[in-house]
Design an enzyme around this catalytic site. Structure first.
Site, PDB file in Angstrom:
ATOM      1  CG  ASP A  96      -2.024   0.619   1.050  1.00 21.65           C
ATOM      2  OD1 ASP A  96      -2.489   1.912   0.551  1.00 21.65           O
ATOM      3  OD2 ASP A  96      -3.229  -0.213   0.688  1.00 21.65           O
ATOM      4  CG  HIS A 146      -4.124   2.585  -2.083  1.00 24.33           C
ATOM      5  ND1 HIS A 146      -4.547   2.818  -0.742  1.00 24.33           N
ATOM      6  CD2 HIS A 146      -5.777   2.506  -2.441  1.00 24.33           C
ATOM      7  CE1 HIS A 146      -6.006   3.187  -0.114  1.00 24.33           C
ATOM      8  NE2 HIS A 146      -6.725   2.950  -1.226  1.00 24.33           N
ATOM      9  CD  GLU A 193      -9.918   3.563  -0.424  1.00 21.72           C
ATOM     10  OE1 GLU A 193     -10.734   4.376   0.126  1.00 21.72           O
ATOM     11  OE2 GLU A 193      -9.533   3.829  -0.190  1.00 21.72           O
ATOM     12  CG  ASP A 207     -10.517   0.006  10.118  1.00 20.31           C
ATOM     13  OD1 ASP A 207     -11.099  -1.058   9.534  1.00 20.31           O
ATOM     14  OD2 ASP A 207      -9.819   0.848   9.721  1.00 20.31           O
ATOM     15  CD  GLU A 242      -5.664   2.711   7.988  1.00 16.84           C
ATOM     16  OE1 GLU A 242      -5.902   1.398   7.901  1.00 16.84           O
ATOM     17  OE2 GLU A 242      -6.082   3.203   6.394  1.00 16.84           O
TER      18      GLU A 242
HETATM   19  C1  ACM Z   1     -10.535  -0.573   1.138  1.00 15.92           C
HETATM   20  O1  ACM Z   1     -10.942  -0.493   2.269  1.00 15.92           O
HETATM   21  N1  ACM Z   1      -9.820   0.333   0.397  1.00 15.92           N
HETATM   22  C2  ACM Z   1     -10.558  -1.686   0.080  1.00 15.92           C
END
Ligand code: ACM
Ligand code: ZN
Length: 767
Positions: free
Chosen positions: A203, A293, A353, A448, A487
């Site tokens: 990522d 990403h 994204e 998360d 994160e």
């Molecule tokens: C994602 O949560 N961006 C797949």
């Protein structure tokens, strides 16, 4: 001698009774059967099977050798027994059958023998997980556990999975987890019959897999100076008095005076983990996320992005440039090594994204769009994905992508991983097109997200089907998966805390028969697992303390009665605002209060490790007088403001779009997009009483009664319920509810009297 020994055990059984929740089956003590996920069919047949030293594990097919070796390892550490395994007969026998659904198994335990027959290797491994859970929890001990009778009740179990895909995804880019930590998670998955490990290997924040052709990916891309997530974690460690947020020092090194943080897996590490997973019946799905990403790659090799000026755009990072042939070549070369390493047929391309601003400006991207007749940048991403997909297929692999791969044209062979809860059509569209779908909608499958009292039940009750989908479409749903995005999860301890017990609900949702759903029974079985998890040193989250609201009202004297479904939780509290420690007062039963008191509770694990902190106020109250006005129009007034902020107090400053009458405290159907609501009116309460209010919202909300704030559920967040109380005189009381959200959202208010009777919306009035 032998007889006396058995008699003694029987006597102990009678004495211990349900306290030890032991059952006397025959004459040897066994624990009550408590299996998770719930098997389809369990029949106790009387008597016990006792595991003895020098027991033999037999297997009928050579491919079951790894399963037999694994079982012998599982059973020998805690027992201290010498166990052997060989092809042929045994005290425990593993065998294969073509009967039943793929992954199903039958377990038959008699006083003489245990036999596990699986459809496929995975079925046998699931049978082993059941055997492991039938044994006393002490079987999980990392050293010899003396004095435990290693016995299981004689039983016949027929069991098969609801879905083929019962997955967990771990993001090792945002924070790195070493091979021992990955293996621990795989062990935990296999205990609960989870069989797909989706490894988010790359990522923006770190590239974690050695690619021989591009050494800089890990030499540089696996290491970073502290970023904003790291600084957040360091701050949270201090703010929440929680060492699990600290950056693990074994993942730091100093280079040229800089502290660098990270790590990566060599290809040997990867092979070692694949083998470890495969023995446990787990397939590994690697993900190398592209074309977005990918900052850890495009910032270390020139010519991969649209410009060499890589970094963050408006929302996401600079993606790969699909207009450049050499960039596509790079992506294929990376995947070539991935294909050689990972044996599983599925490989995940990511595809989520992607910020396309650079693509709009890039001459190479625009040229590609012209020559390929692509009208939009979404179509350009689809073109890139299809190029990669052909390459996957040519190498014998099938592609999985996040649900963005639908946009711009979904291909025939891709499997869609649906994550955007708000984009429900993704699942409908993909299955209507004949593509398979894996359900991992962010709410409730993103692990998360902070947990609250609803996070486990929301997963447990999730229905992985959508209205309006045909049987054929539903048959394309492969299963469910929890995603551990990291994160703000820097350590193994925090990772396991965020994962368990939610993963137990995912395991059950993915495996068990939905017709046998029973939340209360599941909770009991989940609590039984906590003993096992404590022995395994799995730092699961102790479920919420219950029995109180965030604010509680009492008239003369109140009772604080706290409960927790985890019998191993050590509950401590303070009333002076300080954080409870192991030296604070232990909660041992109901507490009487006669003055307004603010309690801070904290749970501790059996090993003394700190758990969650919860604050609750018990407010000495007088009944608030009813208003003189007697409004007569049923319902409430909802003022919709065009609001894009993140604090309820600011809603009134946004332009008003309209006033709507609503029959309950709900979002008026006219309100869409940027929603800020100020809902006002009166509640007519039938008696002098203490009323409880439960306010569920996504995002923030607040509730005031008689102009006093009763619930503060403010700020941006996923669906979250908060509760409060107020003492009210019979009659009308003014109510003001504020709420905001910008993409869908949820709002619900429940009111109950002190006996728990709900007040329906006919008690709401407006002028
Ligand atoms: C994602 O949560 N961006 C797949
Ligand atoms: Zn470009």
């Amino acid at each position: 001698m032998k007889k006396r020994f058995y008699q003694k055990l029987s006597f102990a059984c009678i004495l211990a009774g349900s306290l030890l929740f032991a059952a006397c089956s025959g004459s040897v003590q066994t624990e009550k059967i408590s299996l998770l996920p719930l098997p389809n069919q369990v029949t106790e047949t009387g008597g016990t099977f006792v595991l003895k030293n020098n027991a033999v594990i037999g297997y009928t097919h050579p491919e079951l050798l790894p399963a037999a070796s694994y079982l012998s390892e599982l059973l020998s550490t805690a027992t201290g027994y010498q166990l052997s395994f060989k092809e042929g007969a045994g005290d425990i026998v593993l065998s294969l059958t073509p009967d039943g659904k793929e992954g199903s198994y039958a377990l038959k335990a008699t006083p003489q023998q245990v036999s596990i027959t699986g459809n496929g290797y995975g079925g046998v491994i699931s049978g082993i997980a059941t055997l492991r859970q039938l044994l006393p929890a002490a079987i999980e001990s990392k050293s010899v556990a003396k004095g435990t009778p290693w016995a299981i009740p004689a039983v016949t179990i027929a069991d098969s999975p609801r879905y083929e895909w019962r997955g967990l995804m771990l993001d090792v880019s945002r924070h790195f987890y070493n091979t021992a930590e990955i293996k621990e998670l795989l062990d935990l998955m296999s205990l609960y019959k989870m069989n797909k490990f989706h490894w988010h290997l790359t990522d923006d924040q770190g590239w974690r897999i050695e690619i021989k052709q591009y050494p800089l990916l890990t030499q540089k891309g696996a290491w970073r100076t502290f970023n904003s997530h790291d600084r957040d974690c360091i701050h949270l460690a201090q703010k929440e008095d929680n060492p699990d947020y600290e950056i693990p020092t074994d993942k730091l090194h100093i280079e040229n005076g800089d502290t660098l943080y990270g790590g990566f897996y060599t290809q040997d590490d990867i092979r070692d983990i694949i083998q470890y997973a495969s023995i446990r019946g787990i397939d590994i799905v690697p993900e190398v996320d592209m074309p977005g990403h990918m900052l850890a790659a495009v910032s270390n090799y020139k010519g991969l992005a649209c410009t060499d000026n890589t970094g963050w755009g408006t929302t996401f990072s600079s993606p790969v440039c699909p207009g450049k042939d050499n960039a596509i070549e790079f992506c294929k070369n990376v995947y070539k090594e991935i294909f050689q390493l990972f044996p599983y047929k599925y490989v995940h391309i990511g595809g989520d994204e992607v910020e396309k601003t650079n693509w709009k400006k890039c001459p190479d991207c625009q040229r590609r769009m012209r020559t390929k007749g692509l009208k939009t940048e979404e179509a350009l991403q689809a073109w890139f994905t299809h190029q990669m997909e052909e390459f996957f297929n040519a190498n014998g692999k099938e592609m999985i992508g996040w649900d963005e791969i639908i946009e711009g044209g979904l291909s025939e062979t891709s499997t869609v991983m649906w994550w955007r809860s708000w984009s429900k059509n993704a699942s409908r569209e993909a299955t209507a097109h004949g593509n398979k779908v894996i359900y991992t909608p962010n709410s409730p499958f993103y692990l998360d997200y902070q947990q609250d009292k609803k996070s486990v039940i929301n997963i447990y009750n999730y229905v992985p089907e959508l209205e309006g989908m045909t049987e054929q479409q539903n048959a394309l749903i492969m299963g469910v998966q929890g995603n551990i995005w990291c994160e703000w999860i820097p350590s193994r301890e925090r990772m396991l805390y965020m994962t368990a017990p939610r993963m137990l609900a995912i395991a059950e949702l993915g495996w068990s028969n939905p017709e046998q759903k029973d939340w209360e029974a599941f909770q009991t079985r989940m609590a039984d697992q906590f003993r096992r998890l404590n022995i395994m040193d799995i730092t699961y989250r102790i479920p919420d303390l219950e029995g109180f609201n965030e604010t509680n009202a009492f008239i003369d004297e109140g009772t604080v009665n706290v409960t927790c479904i985890d019998p191993s939780a050590d509950i401590r509290y303070t009333t002076d605002g300080s954080l409870p420690t192991l030296n604070s007062t232990k909660y041992e039963g109901p507490i009487q209060v006669t003055e307004t008191t603010e309690f801070t509770f904290r749970t501790f694990r059996p090993n003394g490790k700190k758990g969650d902190i919860v604050k609750t106020r018990f407010i000495k109250s007088e009944y608030a007088p009813a208003t003189q006005t007697a409004p007569s129009t049923p319902g409430l007034n909802a003022a919709w403001h065009n609001f894009r902020g993140n604090k309820c107090a600011d809603i009134a400053t946004a332009p008003l779009k309209g006033n709507y009458r609503v029959e309950d405290a709900v979002i008026p159907k006219e309100a869409q997009g940027n929603i800020g609501l100020i809902i006002t009116g009166y509640i007519n309460v039938p008696e002098d009483d203490i009323y409880s209010f439960a306010l569920l919202s996504d995002d923030g909300s607040t509730l005031s009664i008689d102009k006093e704030l009763v619930i503060d559920n403010d700020g941006p967040h996923a669906p979250k319920e908060m509760t409060g109380q107020k003492a009210l005189r019979k009659g009308y009381h003014s109510i003001e509810l504020r709420y905001f959200d910008s993409n869908g959202g949820t709002l619900q208010l429940k009111v109950a009297d002190s006996k728990g009777q709900h007040l329906d919306p006919t008690h709401l009035y407006m002028h």
